[in-house]
Design an enzyme around this catalytic site. Structure first.
Site, mmCIF file in Angstrom:
data_model
loop_
_atom_site.group_PDB
_atom_site.id
_atom_site.type_symbol
_atom_site.label_atom_id
_atom_site.label_comp_id
_atom_site.label_asym_id
_atom_site.label_seq_id
_atom_site.Cartn_x
_atom_site.Cartn_y
_atom_site.Cartn_z
ATOM 1 N N ASP A 63 10.464 16.648 15.355
ATOM 2 C CA ASP A 63 10.466 17.220 14.006
ATOM 3 C C ASP A 63 10.738 18.715 14.044
ATOM 4 O OD1 ASP A 63 8.597 14.644 13.625
ATOM 5 O OD2 ASP A 63 9.567 15.198 11.742
ATOM 6 N N ARG A 109 11.215 16.881 -1.798
ATOM 7 C CA ARG A 109 10.284 16.973 -0.653
ATOM 8 C C ARG A 109 10.342 18.409 -0.167
ATOM 9 N NH1 ARG A 109 10.288 12.295 3.737
ATOM 10 N NH2 ARG A 109 8.392 13.384 4.356
#
Lengths: 358, 358
Positions: free
Chosen positions: B241, B92
């Site tokens: 995040d 990722r």
């Protein structure tokens, strides 16, 4: 002009045709219904939905049923009328417009005495047509009034749920000014909240606006705040399920949150609904009962388990938007502004005979 | 104490065990992964998710891989280390913690020179364990600090998305104070936004809180405003995040709207995240890029077409909550209060060596 309709008379024979909304947006299937029982079944199964559309469908279903029985003995004819009325009225017991439309046909039949079954049946047919036509005119009038609130030459609009053609006999309520604007060359950029749990925004609003050639974008309900912050909206417009005498509005859950966000971002927040939606007996939103939806609509989105099977769920069907967050309420009689207790009372005083008491 | 874990060392042999989050909440399946390739595959397929958990999984995967190769020639051992690093780092590419954790092991290996493959492999194993342990300690510290913000004897809390045990090596970030409170007998009533489009709230947050015996109720994102208006909440807490130097917070889409609603209703709005989430190079939220999610996550959310197939979709993955809507940011180093530019700079000045640069 939108060609989207929720329902219509069948061209040939005695029948009501209903666009099966449970199959949208994947399939566009028109059901031809030839009896009160078939119409009641379609209402029960939500194949036709939206308070105005349900009332119209019921009236048309009763008319179709009685047209088939014009040749019966008078007693049997009246017995069939009773039975059809009862079956249709029970299809969705809480839908106010349904009962109102059926009562209107029933009162007409009662008033005709022994005019003969054929005359009564034809008059009922005419009355159902009148209800459909009045609803179309109501939608158009709302659209014309609300159109005046849209900026030109371009309007960027957020809506929630579906208060469109699919919910009425005409071009809808909240979506009506968009159809009017589209006819007149207004550039439109419409955003439709998908509207969990039943996704009426993505399933229905997006479908009917695209059908009319109007630019529409769907979004998760939670992304509406981002749109507002990005400054790409001019206004919000939604429908209403019930409006209290003080202007508080009950509508699909999520409406209240959108109203708060609109206020925070300085956007006008409009409600479009016929005066029949106003309940003068509800002094404020606190008097409007809010039912909870079935928990599995949230836990099992569309058939698949998306939460612990026994998880507790908070899923009110509607919420209450307080009047102070509402910039205007647009009805077929004009634009109501705060203070709503006064403007609503004035609007209702004009003439209530033609409209369903709520 | 929550027994929910996203991942752990296998008891026997060299292996990483990962709770397959794609199967929750329907099935609880632990995958035993014996190589870097298998761990990379699990990361790619989102079987393990959440920035901290991904970094830990990658480090453990690298350690497991190299333990198997301790008997190889030195050159071949180093070639395998390179290959495993590359495969894991690519699983990722945008996940900052993943690269950070792998680099930490890589630097350690480089520093050991010709200590011998066995020593290097064991040291890597120890370092992966340290990363896991540090993350656990970070979660615990966040939980202890944030616990002080909860009312007693009962706290009624709304959260959005999943910033829980399933996203970390420990008890989560936003959910950490709830686990701490539950241990200490605090009565909890937790509400979890379902969090469209991927439903991390209903699938993951509800699952892990129920597992711990904590009272949790899921709701459509659009119903959060109703809860607030009904006065049944004390506070909102979410994860992050990325956090800008001025305190603006990027988090799952919907967070910003919840923050606006919390402000409107006078509720505290807290963000819980490790200091590694702070990006000192982003002066404000405007510097944080926001990607759009795949439109079909909205159009076909449940496997079934729930919108016109070609409908335009607005679906940002994250949104930015401006610092002025945030009551406090809780990190493992303590509670940061406005003005955040100062409190964040102070927190980062304490010690940054142990934490991933973002």
């Amino acid at each position: 002009m939108s060609d989207v309709r929720a329902l219509r008379w069948a061209d040939a024979g005695a029948g009501v045709e209903i666009l099966d909304q449970t199959l949208l947006p994947e399939q566009e299937v028109w059901l031809r219904l030839g009896s009160a029982a078939e119409v009641a079944s379609a209402i029960r199964d939500l194949r036709v939905r939206g308070a105005p559309a349900i009332g119209i469908a019921a009236a048309m279903g009763l008319a179709v049923e009685m047209a088939r029985h014009a040749g019966l003995e008078r007693d049997e004819f009246l017995r069939r009328l009773d039975a059809a009325y009862t079956e249709l009225a029970g299809a969705r017991p809480t839908a106010v417009n349904l009962r109102w439309a059926l009562d209107r046909l029933r009162r007409l039949a009662d008033s005709l005495g022994d005019a003969g079954n054929g005359v009564i049946a034809c008059k009922l047919w005419g009355e159902a047509t009148a209800i459909l036509d009045e609803d179309r005119a109501m939608c158009r009038a709302i659209g014309e009034h609300a159109f005046a609130l849209l900026p030109e030459p371009e309007a960027r609009v957020l809506t929630h749920c579906n208060a469109g053609a699919l919910a009425t006999g005409g071009i809808g309520t909240a979506l009506a000014p968009l159809y009017v604007g589209h006819e007149r060359g207004l550039r439109l950029k419409v955003y439709a909240d998908e509207t969990r749990p039943l996704l009426q925004g993505s399933r229905l609003t997006a479908w009917e606006l695209r059908r009319a050639g109007i630019d529409v974008t769907i979004l998760p309900d939670s992304a509406a705040a981002v749109l507002m912050r990005e400054g790409v909206l001019d206004l919000v417009i939604v429908g209403a399920d019930r409006i209290a005498a003080n202007g508080d509005v009950a509508n699909k859950v999520g409406t209240y949150g959108v109203a708060v966000l609109a206020r925070h971002h300085g956007l006008p927040f409009y409600v479009a609904a016929p005066t029949s939606t106003i309940d003068p007996h509800a002094a404020s939103g606190a008097a409007i009962p809010i039912e909870q939806r079935d928990a599995d609509e949230v836990r099992r989105g569309f058939g698949r388990l998306t939460a612990p099977a026994e998880a507790a769920v908070f899923a009110p069907a509607f919420d209450i938007t307080p009047a102070e967050l509402i910039s205007a309420i647009i009805t077929e009689r004009g634009i109501l502004r705060p203070p709503y207790d006064a403007s609503i009372a004035d609007a209702l005083a004009l003439d209530t005979a033609q409209h369903p008491p709520v």
